[in-house]
Enzyme design. Sequence first.
Site, mmCIF file in Angstrom:
data_model
loop_
_atom_site.group_PDB
_atom_site.id
_atom_site.type_symbol
_atom_site.label_atom_id
_atom_site.label_comp_id
_atom_site.label_asym_id
_atom_site.label_seq_id
_atom_site.Cartn_x
_atom_site.Cartn_y
_atom_site.Cartn_z
ATOM 1 N N GLY A 90 0.816 -1.215 0.000
ATOM 2 C CA GLY A 90 0.000 0.000 0.000
ATOM 3 C C GLY A 90 0.843 1.256 0.000
ATOM 4 O O GLY A 90 0.726 2.112 -0.875
ATOM 5 N N MET A 149 4.598 3.260 2.176
ATOM 6 C CA MET A 149 5.768 3.058 3.015
ATOM 7 C C MET A 149 6.187 4.345 3.706
ATOM 8 O O MET A 149 6.295 5.406 3.082
ATOM 9 C CB MET A 149 6.913 2.513 2.135
ATOM 10 C CG MET A 149 8.205 2.284 2.866
ATOM 11 S SD MET A 149 8.000 1.019 4.158
ATOM 12 C CE MET A 149 9.241 1.571 5.330
ATOM 13 N N GLU A 177 0.692 5.951 7.512
ATOM 14 C CA GLU A 177 2.118 6.202 7.217
ATOM 15 C C GLU A 177 2.620 7.398 8.002
ATOM 16 O O GLU A 177 3.745 7.398 8.506
ATOM 17 C CB GLU A 177 2.342 6.412 5.714
ATOM 18 C CG GLU A 177 1.830 5.302 4.816
ATOM 19 C CD GLU A 177 2.221 3.896 5.241
ATOM 20 O OE1 GLU A 177 3.284 3.716 5.866
ATOM 21 O OE2 GLU A 177 1.434 2.959 4.952
ATOM 22 N N HIS A 234 3.355 6.521 11.574
ATOM 23 C CA HIS A 234 4.603 5.752 11.711
ATOM 24 C C HIS A 234 5.785 6.656 12.071
ATOM 25 O O HIS A 234 6.794 6.173 12.570
ATOM 26 C CB HIS A 234 4.935 5.032 10.408
ATOM 27 C CG HIS A 234 4.430 3.624 10.305
ATOM 28 N ND1 HIS A 234 4.512 2.713 11.329
ATOM 29 C CD2 HIS A 234 3.868 2.955 9.259
ATOM 30 C CE1 HIS A 234 4.008 1.552 10.922
ATOM 31 N NE2 HIS A 234 3.608 1.673 9.677
ATOM 32 N N GLU A 274 3.529 -2.018 13.524
ATOM 33 C CA GLU A 274 2.358 -2.104 12.648
ATOM 34 C C GLU A 274 1.055 -2.236 13.437
ATOM 35 O O GLU A 274 0.064 -1.582 13.123
ATOM 36 C CB GLU A 274 2.513 -3.241 11.634
ATOM 37 C CG GLU A 274 3.662 -3.029 10.634
ATOM 38 C CD GLU A 274 3.560 -1.744 9.817
ATOM 39 O OE1 GLU A 274 2.484 -1.101 9.816
ATOM 40 O OE2 GLU A 274 4.565 -1.364 9.189
HETATM 41 N N1 LEU Z 1 5.484 -0.418 6.624
HETATM 42 C C1 LEU Z 1 4.574 -0.495 5.511
HETATM 43 C C2 LEU Z 1 3.196 -0.186 6.075
HETATM 44 O O1 LEU Z 1 2.929 0.901 6.418
HETATM 45 C C3 LEU Z 1 4.617 -1.814 4.812
HETATM 46 C C4 LEU Z 1 5.794 -1.974 3.878
HETATM 47 C C5 LEU Z 1 6.225 -3.381 3.661
HETATM 48 C C6 LEU Z 1 5.587 -1.307 2.558
HETATM 49 O O2 LEU Z 1 2.373 -1.007 6.308
#
Ligand code: LEU
Length: 844
Positions: free
Chosen positions: A249, A251, A286, A289, A308
Amino acid sequence: NPTIYLKDYTPPAYLVDSVALTFRLAPKATRVVSRIQFRPNPDHENRDFFLEGEELKLIWAKIDGVDITPHVTDKGLSCEVPDAPFLFEAEVEIAPEDNTALEGLYMSSGMYCTQCEAQGFRKITYYPDRPDVMSVFSVRIEGDLPVLLSNGNPTGSGTGFAEWHDPWPKPAYLFALVAGDLIAHPDRFTTMSGKDVALNIYVRPGDEDKCAFGMEALKASMRWDETAYGREYDLDIFNIVAVDDFNMGAMENKGLNIFNSSCVLASPETSTDANFERIEAIIAHEYFHNWTGNRITCRDWFQLCLKEGLTVYRDSQFTSDMRSGPVKRIGDVIDLRARQFREDGGPLAHPVRPESFQEINNFYTATVYEKGAELIGMLKTLVGDDAYAKALDLYFARHDGEAATIEDWLKVFEDTTGRDLSQFKRWYSDAGTPRVSVCEDFNDGTYTLTFKQQTPPTPGQDVKPPRVIPIAVGLLSPNGDEVHSTTVLEMTETEQSFTFEGLGARPIPSILRGFSAPVILERDSSAEERAFLLAHDTDPFNRWEAGAEIARQLRMDMARSGGAPDSAYLDALLDIARDDSLDPAYRALMLQPPAQEDIAQALHANGTTPDPQTIYDVAETVAQTIAEHFGNTAPRLYAEMDTPAPYSPDADAAGKRALQARMLGMITRLDGGKTAAAQYAGADNMTQQYGALCALLSQDFGGDENAAFYQQWKHDRLVIDKWFAAQIAFTAPEETAEAAARMTHHADFNAKNPNRFRAVFGALAGHHGGFHHASGAGYALLADHLIALDPVNPQTTARMMSAFSTWTRYDADRQTLARAALERIAATDGLSPDTSEMVGRILS
Ligand code: LEU
């Protein structure tokens, strides 16, 4: 491929103080020069020096300025190093244009971009590619392209180059680089301490008109994280880039988020309401994060749920605040049951924190993400909102700048509350969905609920000790009043009773309110009791749940022994549809039929072998009966749910359109497609245009509209993805595989583009009756295309393998066909580690 175990974790032998990278971009021969300042880790005795590196051509390497000749394998590089801080330098060559796996540095529609999580950085240069090695990065990009981006703040630029510096130490998986002919949609944000931040969404020319919604969602997310969690943004600039070819989806690279274009580009003409909601949630995810993932990252990949699960939990809180809490919760539970319960109940079951893996890419799962988020929700329920807030403050204060573990996470809750969370920790280590059964007793004013919990065995875990389960319960009196408001019962034993005193009459219990734990509740409640809760429950989730349970039970009964929906059920649906005291979005959810996959799952759990064709036929019969029963109500409600122009994607308007779409589905079964054709012709937004097209196709109408839709949208990749999916989703089971095969021969099919591949094969796998058709054509077709895709893109291949994960649920003939398809995949020469791990687990 070797299996890696959590128990084997050891700290890194060398730490990195700083990294400087120079990229000289060229499609077939990009040069990457690295200068990495290393220092021996005092916490570690083993002094072997090894840097991960794959598919790299080493040009030269030096230590402290002196040429060396390291030992190089296809996994990395090793050499002798001083027993003191030293500078490692190297130059490598890579070919982004040939990188179809879309991990590391690759090209998409003429632009350079990167995807490094989990282990893509090792395809860019030699490096200790593990999340517990955090460092400050400086990047210089040289290339003849207008936009050159990396993480952090810009520090210099000129013709053909740009320089970036990221002051926040980070692991390599958060590195990003983008270069291309891109257009920025700019904006600004002032943080709570008054810092001015430049915001940009970068897109390819032609997509500039699809950025405004994403930008609003970004600013809303930044504000929300300040007010809800006290978290402020920490760089001068925040960039988002839309990329057409992307495995996942989006990053969260530090300061430079890279998005699958389907998860950021939005316009009323090209995006549905569901797209808008998803885009808002992913932008938030995102962005969040930045604190839960970047400032505090994971010590190793086994801890993936640390970032996550928490971040999914945070983005669901955000969506609840922006939209409707109950509607969001119900949607999340529907999704959890469809994807995570399915995973937890089959050969791919694994703990939220796995203890071993071969390929970490295979563990970006519903269990790690969505069940991981449920665990945070349970923790919050158990400790209370205030303690949760205090624990989070402590987490940020204590672990900022660190690579942390689940133990660290639980410790902040223990230190805040004085609670012992060792039993709670089983939720992280034990796979499988607990089954909780309940029986009741009423005697002399005392009401007793007795619960039993049991978790079935999962691969590698036979015995499961009891877990702590927060069970939110409310009691209703027979006249519908709430006599006992919601209380959280804390179940810790295998069997446990809870009593309520002083009740005048036997109450009706509303159990697991708000879905307070991710368990399967087994309760032999009567049809009357479910109907009562559907009419009276004050908890919106459980009210929906009562209806969902009736709907599921009806279809299970019909699949097993025929019959038809009774009029009480049909009248209850009508009552809900017409109840204007209920939010239209909520009513639309109440009228949403259970997925056929859910019926198969429930039958299997109850000892009946599901027959996909029968389940499909039952779904059709029930839908037709409901449509006929609704009669004139459907057109009336359809008209009432009209939304004024211009289109707005807000939650209220989207809810009305969702209810309107349910009505259109019923109407189209009865009016020969007249209403849907009119909606199609008059639609000024994709929700209604695509909604009308789907309604038509589902009843075998809409030939003209279908052709016109393609002509109108053939220039727009994301809309054509929807069109591809629709050609498959509305077929009868005996035609589904053939339709999917036909779409793979369409001039616009491109297996190298993950969105297009998923449009076709996601639609095939998502068509329960079609994928599991008795001919085995669905299994065979998917196997053919996975075998072909594996050498091109192992990650997308391996993810799509999960379509097969329920194969042992079905009858012997289907199992034979599915096994043949799986064995054909397993026997393929040179199968990627990703796909071979998946096929091995599914067959075992
Ligand atoms: N860390 C990403 C996410 O927000 C996933 C990654 C593998 C592209 O879920």
